[in-house]
Design an enzyme around this catalytic site. Structure first.
Site, short mmCIF file in Angstrom:
data_model
loop_
_atom_site.label_atom_id
_atom_site.label_comp_id
_atom_site.label_asym_id
_atom_site.label_seq_id
_atom_site.Cartn_x
_atom_site.Cartn_y
_atom_site.Cartn_z
N ARG A 176 14.99 -56.23 93.40
CA ARG A 176 14.23 -56.18 94.73
C ARG A 176 12.57 -56.29 94.39
O ARG A 176 11.98 -56.91 95.31
CB ARG A 176 14.74 -55.49 95.79
N GLU A 206 21.90 -38.96 87.09
CA GLU A 206 22.53 -37.83 87.35
C GLU A 206 23.72 -37.50 86.65
O GLU A 206 23.92 -36.47 85.99
CB GLU A 206 23.11 -37.87 88.88
P1 AMP Z 1 15.65 -44.13 91.63
O1 AMP Z 1 15.39 -44.43 90.28
O2 AMP Z 1 16.47 -42.95 92.04
O3 AMP Z 1 14.16 -43.85 92.27
O4 AMP Z 1 16.20 -45.31 92.32
C1 AMP Z 1 15.43 -46.54 92.49
C2 AMP Z 1 16.09 -47.76 92.82
O5 AMP Z 1 17.54 -47.66 93.16
C3 AMP Z 1 15.57 -48.90 93.37
O6 AMP Z 1 15.33 -50.09 92.57
C4 AMP Z 1 16.21 -49.21 94.55
O7 AMP Z 1 16.21 -50.51 94.93
C5 AMP Z 1 17.56 -48.48 94.27
N1 AMP Z 1 18.24 -47.57 95.34
C6 AMP Z 1 18.31 -46.28 95.16
N2 AMP Z 1 18.72 -45.65 96.64
C7 AMP Z 1 18.69 -46.72 97.27
C8 AMP Z 1 18.84 -46.66 98.64
N3 AMP Z 1 19.40 -45.59 99.33
N4 AMP Z 1 18.77 -47.90 99.27
C9 AMP Z 1 18.41 -49.03 98.56
N5 AMP Z 1 18.12 -48.94 97.39
C10 AMP Z 1 18.02 -47.96 96.69
#
Ligand code: AMP
Length: 185
Positions: free
Chosen positions: A67, A104
């Protein structure tokens, strides 16, 4: 620096659909396809980001798969600058460098072309990182490290949504500045 009114922020928030239990139970997935499909919301967002970054002499925008590609490429075109994709391993065809990060359970990895930031006459180009959302911050922190490893400087990481209750922005802030358009708690 331009700011969005509370009314505009609420409009953008309302344009994003939330899907319960996707992709697994307990996750409230922020579905930005409804924002993209709303011409007023998408242009309001892009106008805001264009105003924020238009005088910052950004040499490249790096978008995180997938995205981040949509918002990053649209913004790069608005700013008349360059776009670089940061992808999952095994997707980019030329020589890559990569950065692992912890999940995780287990590890994940992001990759970039080794010559992604080879800008003539500029040994340390300024890069704006963009993705749709901060959850734990792991993906973005790895992407910032990767940009710096590739010889550029990540001057800011920009997100449409920050899930503030997860405090993922705190980790990213150890590596670069963080800007999120919308905060959700
Ligand atoms: P993180 O590395 O945990 O910050 O996860 C970020 C990535 O996971 C981004 O590329 C987001 O598009 C996706 N992502 C994680 N959680 C969500 C959520 N609740 N809704 C949409 N996309 C998410």
């Amino acid at each position: 620096m331009n700011t969005l009114s509370q009314k505009d922020k609420q409009y953008l928030l309302d344009s994003i659909r939330e899907i319960e239990d996707f992709p697994k139970p307990g996750i409230k997935f922020k579905d930005i396809t409804t924002l993209l499909g709303n011409d007023h919301a998408f242009n309001l967002l892009m106008d805001h980001l264009t105003l924020r970054y238009q005088n910052q002499e950004i040499d490249y925008i790096a978008g995180i798969e997938s995205r981040g590609f949509i918002f990053g490429a649209a913004l790069a075109a608005r700013l008349k600058t360059r776009f670089v994709p940061i992808r999952k391993p095994g997707k980019l065809p030329y020589t890559t460098i990569s950065e692992k990060y912890s999940l995780e359970y287990g590890v994940d990895e992001v990759a970039i072309h080794i010559d992604a930031f080879s800008m003539e006459g500029n040994p340390k180009p300024k890069v704006l990182l963009i993705d749709d959302l901060i959850a734990t911050g792991g993906t973005a922190t790895a992407a910032v490290n990767l940009i710096n490893k590739a010889g550029a400087q990540c001057v800011e990481a920009c997100f449409i949504i920050n899930l503030t209750f997860l405090q993922g922005d705190l980790d990213i802030k150890k590596t670069t500045c963080v800007y999120s358009v919308l905060e959700v708690d």
